[in-house]
Motif scaffolding. Structure first.
Motif, PDB file in Angstrom:
ATOM      1  N   VAL A 459     -30.980 -98.724   4.526  1.00  0.00           N
ATOM      2  CA  VAL A 459     -31.643 -97.424   4.615  1.00  0.00           C
ATOM      3  C   VAL A 459     -33.091 -97.670   5.042  1.00  0.00           C
ATOM      4  O   VAL A 459     -33.820 -98.442   4.403  1.00  0.00           O
ATOM      5  CB  VAL A 459     -31.615 -96.687   3.262  1.00  0.00           C
ATOM      6  N   ARG A 460     -33.511 -97.025   6.135  1.00  0.00           N
ATOM      7  CA  ARG A 460     -34.885 -97.158   6.632  1.00  0.00           C
ATOM      8  C   ARG A 460     -35.500 -95.777   6.728  1.00  0.00           C
ATOM      9  O   ARG A 460     -34.898 -94.847   7.263  1.00  0.00           O
ATOM     10  CB  ARG A 460     -34.921 -97.831   8.005  1.00  0.00           C
ATOM     11  N   LEU A 461     -36.718 -95.653   6.237  1.00  0.00           N
ATOM     12  CA  LEU A 461     -37.451 -94.393   6.297  1.00  0.00           C
ATOM     13  C   LEU A 461     -38.761 -94.641   7.011  1.00  0.00           C
ATOM     14  O   LEU A 461     -39.502 -95.578   6.664  1.00  0.00           O
ATOM     15  CB  LEU A 461     -37.702 -93.852   4.889  1.00  0.00           C
ATOM     16  N   SER A 462     -39.061 -93.840   8.007  1.00  0.00           N
ATOM     17  CA  SER A 462     -40.305 -93.982   8.770  1.00  0.00           C
ATOM     18  C   SER A 462     -40.739 -92.609   9.241  1.00  0.00           C
ATOM     19  O   SER A 462     -40.020 -91.615   9.083  1.00  0.00           O
ATOM     20  CB  SER A 462     -40.102 -94.915   9.972  1.00  0.00           C
ATOM     21  N   GLY A 463     -41.908 -92.541   9.794  1.00  0.00           N
ATOM     22  CA  GLY A 463     -42.415 -91.256  10.256  1.00  0.00           C
ATOM     23  C   GLY A 463     -43.517 -91.417  11.275  1.00  0.00           C
ATOM     24  O   GLY A 463     -44.116 -92.491  11.422  1.00  0.00           O
ATOM     25  N   ASP A 464     -43.767 -90.341  12.024  1.00  0.00           N
ATOM     26  CA  ASP A 464     -44.911 -90.296  12.936  1.00  0.00           C
ATOM     27  C   ASP A 464     -45.635 -88.980  12.693  1.00  0.00           C
ATOM     28  O   ASP A 464     -45.420 -88.326  11.671  1.00  0.00           O
ATOM     29  CB  ASP A 464     -44.453 -90.443  14.395  1.00  0.00           C
ATOM     30  N   ALA A 465     -46.480 -88.602  13.644  1.00  0.00           N
ATOM     31  CA  ALA A 465     -47.301 -87.412  13.429  1.00  0.00           C
ATOM     32  C   ALA A 465     -46.471 -86.133  13.381  1.00  0.00           C
ATOM     33  O   ALA A 465     -46.896 -85.145  12.786  1.00  0.00           O
ATOM     34  CB  ALA A 465     -48.362 -87.302  14.525  1.00  0.00           C
ATOM     35  N   ASP A 466     -45.292 -86.147  14.003  1.00  0.00           N
ATOM     36  CA  ASP A 466     -44.524 -84.910  14.117  1.00  0.00           C
ATOM     37  C   ASP A 466     -43.277 -84.859  13.249  1.00  0.00           C
ATOM     38  O   ASP A 466     -42.808 -83.769  12.909  1.00  0.00           O
ATOM     39  CB  ASP A 466     -44.103 -84.694  15.576  1.00  0.00           C
ATOM     40  N   SER A 467     -42.690 -85.999  12.922  1.00  0.00           N
ATOM     41  CA  SER A 467     -41.404 -85.969  12.229  1.00  0.00           C
ATOM     42  C   SER A 467     -41.244 -87.170  11.308  1.00  0.00           C
ATOM     43  O   SER A 467     -41.975 -88.148  11.390  1.00  0.00           O
ATOM     44  CB  SER A 467     -40.258 -85.951  13.255  1.00  0.00           C
ATOM     45  N   ILE A 468     -40.226 -87.041  10.455  1.00  0.00           N
ATOM     46  CA  ILE A 468     -39.811 -88.109   9.549  1.00  0.00           C
ATOM     47  C   ILE A 468     -38.400 -88.510   9.934  1.00  0.00           C
ATOM     48  O   ILE A 468     -37.549 -87.647  10.175  1.00  0.00           O
ATOM     49  CB  ILE A 468     -39.854 -87.641   8.080  1.00  0.00           C
ATOM     50  N   GLU A 469     -38.157 -89.815   9.999  1.00  0.00           N
ATOM     51  CA  GLU A 469     -36.846 -90.299  10.439  1.00  0.00           C
ATOM     52  C   GLU A 469     -36.214 -91.155   9.356  1.00  0.00           C
ATOM     53  O   GLU A 469     -36.824 -92.079   8.838  1.00  0.00           O
ATOM     54  CB  GLU A 469     -36.992 -91.112  11.733  1.00  0.00           C
ATOM     55  N   VAL A 512     -23.636 -82.099   6.479  1.00  0.00           N
ATOM     56  CA  VAL A 512     -24.923 -82.788   6.641  1.00  0.00           C
ATOM     57  C   VAL A 512     -25.685 -82.221   7.837  1.00  0.00           C
ATOM     58  O   VAL A 512     -26.893 -81.938   7.749  1.00  0.00           O
ATOM     59  CB  VAL A 512     -24.691 -84.299   6.797  1.00  0.00           C
ATOM     60  N   ARG A 513     -25.011 -82.095   8.951  1.00  0.00           N
ATOM     61  CA  ARG A 513     -25.696 -81.570  10.149  1.00  0.00           C
ATOM     62  C   ARG A 513     -26.195 -80.152   9.915  1.00  0.00           C
ATOM     63  O   ARG A 513     -27.321 -79.801  10.324  1.00  0.00           O
ATOM     64  CB  ARG A 513     -24.775 -81.614  11.360  1.00  0.00           C
ATOM     65  N   ASN A 514     -25.388 -79.309   9.267  1.00  0.00           N
ATOM     66  CA  ASN A 514     -25.828 -77.942   8.993  1.00  0.00           C
ATOM     67  C   ASN A 514     -27.080 -77.923   8.121  1.00  0.00           C
ATOM     68  O   ASN A 514     -27.987 -77.119   8.342  1.00  0.00           O
ATOM     69  CB  ASN A 514     -24.710 -77.150   8.319  1.00  0.00           C
ATOM     70  N   ILE A 515     -27.125 -78.813   7.137  1.00  0.00           N
ATOM     71  CA  ILE A 515     -28.284 -78.845   6.239  1.00  0.00           C
ATOM     72  C   ILE A 515     -29.538 -79.274   6.986  1.00  0.00           C
ATOM     73  O   ILE A 515     -30.605 -78.661   6.859  1.00  0.00           O
ATOM     74  CB  ILE A 515     -28.010 -79.778   5.037  1.00  0.00           C
ATOM     75  N   PHE A 516     -29.436 -80.333   7.796  1.00  0.00           N
ATOM     76  CA  PHE A 516     -30.615 -80.797   8.521  1.00  0.00           C
ATOM     77  C   PHE A 516     -31.046 -79.779   9.582  1.00  0.00           C
ATOM     78  O   PHE A 516     -32.246 -79.582   9.810  1.00  0.00           O
ATOM     79  CB  PHE A 516     -30.343 -82.164   9.159  1.00  0.00           C
ATOM     80  N   ARG A 517     -30.094 -79.135  10.237  1.00  0.00           N
ATOM     81  CA  ARG A 517     -30.465 -78.113  11.213  1.00  0.00           C
ATOM     82  C   ARG A 517     -31.142 -76.927  10.544  1.00  0.00           C
ATOM     83  O   ARG A 517     -32.070 -76.325  11.106  1.00  0.00           O
ATOM     84  CB  ARG A 517     -29.234 -77.649  11.979  1.00  0.00           C
ATOM     85  N   ALA A 518     -30.677 -76.583   9.339  1.00  0.00           N
ATOM     86  CA  ALA A 518     -31.321 -75.482   8.611  1.00  0.00           C
ATOM     87  C   ALA A 518     -32.769 -75.819   8.288  1.00  0.00           C
ATOM     88  O   ALA A 518     -33.613 -74.922   8.186  1.00  0.00           O
ATOM     89  CB  ALA A 518     -30.544 -75.181   7.331  1.00  0.00           C
ATOM     90  N   HIS A 519     -33.069 -77.108   8.147  1.00  0.00           N
ATOM     91  CA  HIS A 519     -34.446 -77.552   7.894  1.00  0.00           C
ATOM     92  C   HIS A 519     -35.250 -77.723   9.182  1.00  0.00           C
ATOM     93  O   HIS A 519     -36.419 -78.147   9.135  1.00  0.00           O
ATOM     94  CB  HIS A 519     -34.448 -78.878   7.133  1.00  0.00           C
ATOM     95  N   GLY A 520     -34.660 -77.420  10.336  1.00  0.00           N
ATOM     96  CA  GLY A 520     -35.356 -77.602  11.606  1.00  0.00           C
ATOM     97  C   GLY A 520     -35.237 -79.003  12.166  1.00  0.00           C
ATOM     98  O   GLY A 520     -35.942 -79.350  13.121  1.00  0.00           O
ATOM     99  N   GLY A 521     -34.360 -79.821  11.585  1.00  0.00           N
ATOM    100  CA  GLY A 521     -34.181 -81.188  12.056  1.00  0.00           C
ATOM    101  C   GLY A 521     -32.892 -81.359  12.814  1.00  0.00           C
ATOM    102  O   GLY A 521     -32.274 -80.389  13.265  1.00  0.00           O
ATOM    103  N   ASN A 522     -32.458 -82.590  12.943  1.00  0.00           N
ATOM    104  CA  ASN A 522     -31.202 -82.866  13.627  1.00  0.00           C
ATOM    105  C   ASN A 522     -30.623 -84.180  13.124  1.00  0.00           C
ATOM    106  O   ASN A 522     -31.303 -84.960  12.437  1.00  0.00           O
ATOM    107  CB  ASN A 522     -31.400 -82.916  15.149  1.00  0.00           C
TER     108      ASN A 522
END
Length: 544
Positions: A459-469, A512-522
């Motif tokens: 599991v890897r968690l990272s981020g930049d100025a616009d998003s979290i991955e 999972v996809r529905n939840i992330f899309r509801a948050h504005g992610g993908n």
């Protein structure tokens, strides 16, 4: 031998009249005028045999030119006709030259015919004919010129006619070249026209054959469309006078809420926007159809906009089947959850009973675990049947959320999860913690279930100025390209899952996809058969 178009063989019979009108008629008119005038003005020539023979030869040549089917005669046959004209002119000149010196101009007609109508070598025959006309008096007298003046009179006509013949032949050659080019250009254009007509017929056949409405609307408003497109346009409410191509009978997924004109796919497409897979219900309430519309602009290589292609698929049967399925899921989930809730409540009462024998307590634990699995499955069915995901957002540390999700796994599973970047601070987002934890837990569970037993889950968690991955990687059988295309479909289970009898409805990635899309992610899947799978989830950073 190449000839001008008026002399070509193999064409229609009317070519004989062209030969007469364009070649013989001018000579006949000129000869008739000269001889008629001479007979009136110069009585001495009325009994001249040369004048009679010359006139008869020219008249005979003209009659032959009018009657003979030249479309069946080769070019050398036409040369014989011109030679006959030369002989006739020579006889007429011999008779009239001493009275009418300009009579030798009649030589121009057969010479121009030979020079203009045939290839270059015939020019030699034209020059020879002119020399024959000029020298004919000396041939009749069987003598030669005796003075310089006589030689000058002999050579002047051939020299002048040679220049005229050369110019006429060069002009004719240029005309032949241009004609050949025009014929070639015409043939090329004809072929292009035939290809265009064939392409149009093929395109029309394709348009009428495909099981979709297809239309092209040019920037000037002109359009072509097949019958299905026109039928859909009528269902939407478009009329022939509509210039914006929007209608009043296009609705959202609830079949009731109208879609505003500026949001409808056809006006958007005509405005230059590329519309992909726009779903809407169209038509009157009692007979609506489900239509998926896509549009794409058509441009020249220079970038100039030509128009817009519109494709409309009727998916009514599929949409209604999905509606029936969703309604069935909602009904089944509700009907199962109600008695299950009562059963779980009675289990809780039994647990609290102090007189419960110990041997039954362990059996109740088994029943409880089965109830929990059933509760989870029903929750999945309900989540799959939800039209949308309702969120209660708060700002949380995503790293801590991942840690909590991993900690909720069993001890054995938890020990296989290797986490990187989850202990840092600053990776915050506005999310629904319960929903996002559900999605992360589903991904971790999948990675453990489908990954190799002796390999870790990364599991890897990272981020930049616009998003979290968030990346979750397992080492396992992986998925093929075909499996990847269907991985997010509800109720889809990969062949490996079915072969290994792994429990589940095939709803996990869909939820999972529905939840992330509801948050504005993908959510993105990357997989290689025999290597493993990586799930990449992205969430937007909160606006400061």
């Amino acid at each position: 031998m190449r000839t001008m178009v008026v002399f070509e063989r193999g064409t229609i019979r009317q070519r004989r009249f062209l030969v007469f009108i364009r070649a013989q008629l001018p000579l006949l008119v000129g000869t008739t005028f000269v001889i008629g005038s001479a007979l009136v003005v110069v009585p001495e020539v009325r009994d001249d045999v040369f004048l009679l023979v010359g006139g008869l030869v020219i008249v005979a040549s003209c009659v032959i030119g009018l009657l003979v089917p030249w479309h069946k005669i080769t070019a050398p046959g036409l040369v014989v006709l011109a030679i006959a004209d030369v002989i006739g002119v020579a006889f007429v000149r011999e008779s009239l030259f001493r009275y009418v010196p300009s009579v030798e101009i009649l030589a121009i007609f057969p010479v121009l015919w030979l020079a203009y109508g045939f290839s270059q070598w015939v020019v030699v025959a034209a020059v020879a004919g002119t020399i024959f006309i000029a020298a004919f008096p000396y041939l009749v007298a069987w003598t030669v010129p005796q003075s310089g003046l006589e030689w000058l009179n002999l050579l002047t006509l051939p020299v002048l006619v040679i220049g005229i013949a050369i110019l006429a032949n060069l002009a004719a050659e240029e005309l032949r070249t241009r004609r050949a080019r025009l014929i070639h250009a015409f043939e090329v254009q004809q072929e292009a026209l035939e290809e265009a007509q064939d392409s149009e017929a093929i395109a029309r056949s394709i348009l009428d054959t495909v099981q979709a409405g297809v239309a092209f609307v040019a920037i000037d408003g002109e359009y072509i469309a097949n019958e299905r497109a026109l039928e859909t346009a009528v269902a939407i409410g478009l009329g022939a006078s509509e210039s914006r191509y929007s209608g009043a009978r296009m609705y959202t997924t609830d079949r009731v809420t109208p879609i505003s004109p500026e949001e409808q796919p056809i006006p958007r497409g005509l405005a230059g926007e590329t519309v992909e897979q726009h779903f809407a219900w169209v038509g009157e309430a009692h007979r609506q159809s489900a239509i998926i519309t896509s549009t794409s602009p058509v441009r020249r290589d220079t970038g100039e906009l030509l128009g817009t292609v519109i494709v409309m698929y009727d998916v009514t049967d599929l949409a209604e089947a999905i509606e029936i399925r969703e309604q069935f899921l909602r009904t089944v989930s509700h009907e199962l959850r109600t008695p299950l809730t009562a059963a779980v409540g009675y289990l809780d009462l039994l647990d609290e009973d102090p007189d419960l024998p110990p041997r039954l307590a362990s059996r109740l634990d088994t029943v409880r675990r089965g109830m929990e699995r059933l509760t989870t499955r029903i929750a999945e069915l309900m989540a799959a049947s939800d039209d949308g995901v309702e969120l209660q957002r708060v700002r949380v540390e995503i790293g801590q959320l991942v840690e909590d999700s991993a900690g909720s796994l069993g001890p054995a599973a938890r020990g296989r999860v290797m986490r990187f970047g989850t202990d840092g601070t600053g990776l915050v987002a506005d999310v629904d913690p319960r929903r996002l934890s559900q999605a992360i837990g589903e991904l971790l569970t999948n990675a453990i279930k489908f990954g190799a037993d002796d390999m870790p889950v990364i599991v890897r968690l990272s981020g930049d100025a616009d998003s979290i991955e968030l990346q979750i990687t397992d080492t396992g059988p992986g998925m093929s390209r075909a499996e990847l295309t269907r991985a997010f479909d509800s109720f889809y289970r990969a062949p490996a899952a079915r072969a290994q009898a792994i429990q589940g409805f095939g709803l996990g990635l869909h939820i999972v996809r529905n939840i992330f899309r509801a948050h504005g992610g993908n959510v993105e899947l990357r997989s290689e058969v025999g290597v493993g799978t990586t799930v990449i989830c992205r969430l937007p950073r909160p606006v400061a």
